[in-house]
Design an enzyme around this catalytic site. Structure first.
Site, PDB file in Angstrom:
ATOM      1  N   CYS A  88      40.207  37.655  40.444  1.00 32.55           N
ATOM      2  CA  CYS A  88      39.559  37.108  41.777  1.00 32.55           C
ATOM      3  C   CYS A  88      38.212  37.125  41.480  1.00 32.55           C
ATOM      4  CB  CYS A  88      40.173  38.319  42.796  1.00 32.55           C
ATOM      5  SG  CYS A  88      39.824  37.468  44.196  1.00 32.55           S
ATOM      6  N   HIS A 195      45.928  37.388  42.222  1.00 31.24           N
ATOM      7  CA  HIS A 195      46.009  38.805  41.831  1.00 31.24           C
ATOM      8  C   HIS A 195      47.244  39.041  41.000  1.00 31.24           C
ATOM      9  CE1 HIS A 195      42.630  40.559  44.198  1.00 31.24           C
ATOM     10  NE2 HIS A 195      42.977  39.555  44.834  1.00 31.24           N
ATOM     11  N   GLU A 197      48.447  41.614  39.952  1.00 28.85           N
ATOM     12  CA  GLU A 197      48.950  42.966  40.162  1.00 28.85           C
ATOM     13  C   GLU A 197      49.839  42.995  41.448  1.00 28.85           C
ATOM     14  OE1 GLU A 197      45.063  43.222  42.538  1.00 28.85           O
ATOM     15  OE2 GLU A 197      45.946  42.183  40.605  1.00 28.85           O
TER      16      GLU A 197
END
Length: 215
Positions: A88, A195, A197
């Site tokens: 990001c 993202h 994750e």
């Protein structure tokens, strides 16, 4: 293998660390994941992850406020050319400049500028938040073994996006009222606007690919 997630006050650190721990475990890799702001830990890492949540200028100031951190990042990623992942705003900071609430200098590692999203469709809301399909411009070793057809989806949360100077640095885009840079790479550097994750199986697979990558 020692992976350091850089802590400079940007938030979202624990979820990134947990995703790396899970990807390593599922891949059978022996990995120690450390969240740290210590330049010594950065220099001692085998792989470095720079997350980022918030405004471009604030993230840059957060890094500059920690003595020796900016220099340690430069040494690790550029002088020693070890594997580096920006997520990001962590990806955006690799650009030359960002123009969020003023003009701010980036690291200048990958040529480009970060500016506000301007979708062609005025009905599309800012920030761009949610799942988007990825369109890959080229292959990359981190993506080896990942299922890319049909195109995977990844999770985005951002109001600004990076435009790269050299299209060879672009790995993937997403469509949000026009193409938006989703993934960049050059040499030992890789960055994702999305993202990983938060991107479920695809994101964990990308993280595992980064852990196995030998640039």
């Amino acid at each position: 293998m020692k992976v350091v997630v850089v802590d400079y006050g940007s938030g979202n650190l624990r979820s990134v660390a947990k995703a790396f721990e899970r990807a390593a475990q599922e891949s059978g890799l022996a990995v120690d994941v450390l969240v740290s702001e210590d330049p010594g830990d950065v220099r001692a890492a085998d792989r470095l992850v720079l997350p980022g949540v918030g405004a471009y200028g604030e993230c840059r100031r957060g890094i500059d406020a920690i003595p020796g951190l900016r220099e340690a990042l430069e040494t690790f990623a550029i002088r020693q050319a070890r594997p580096f992942l920006g997520i990001c705003v962590g990806m955006q900071l690799m650009a030359d400049t960002g123009v969020e609430h003023g003009t701010h200098q980036g690291f200048g590692w990958i040529g480009g500028q970060v500016s506000s999203l301007t979708p062609a469709d005025p009905a599309l809301k800012i920030p761009h938040m949610g799942w988007n399909e990825l369109d890959f411009c080229r292959s990359h070793p981190v993506l080896e073994g990942l299922r890319l057809a049909p195109p995977p989806h990844a999770y985005f949360v951002h109001s600004y996006a990076m435009s790269v100077t050299n299209r060879d640095d672009l790995v993937a885009t997403a469509d949000y009222g026009g193409p938006v840079t989703a993934m960049i790479a050059r040499d030992n550097l890789i960055g994702t606007q999305f993202h990983p994750e938060k991107s479920q199986a695809f994101g964990l697979g990308l993280i595992a690919g980064f852990l196995k990558w030998k640039p």
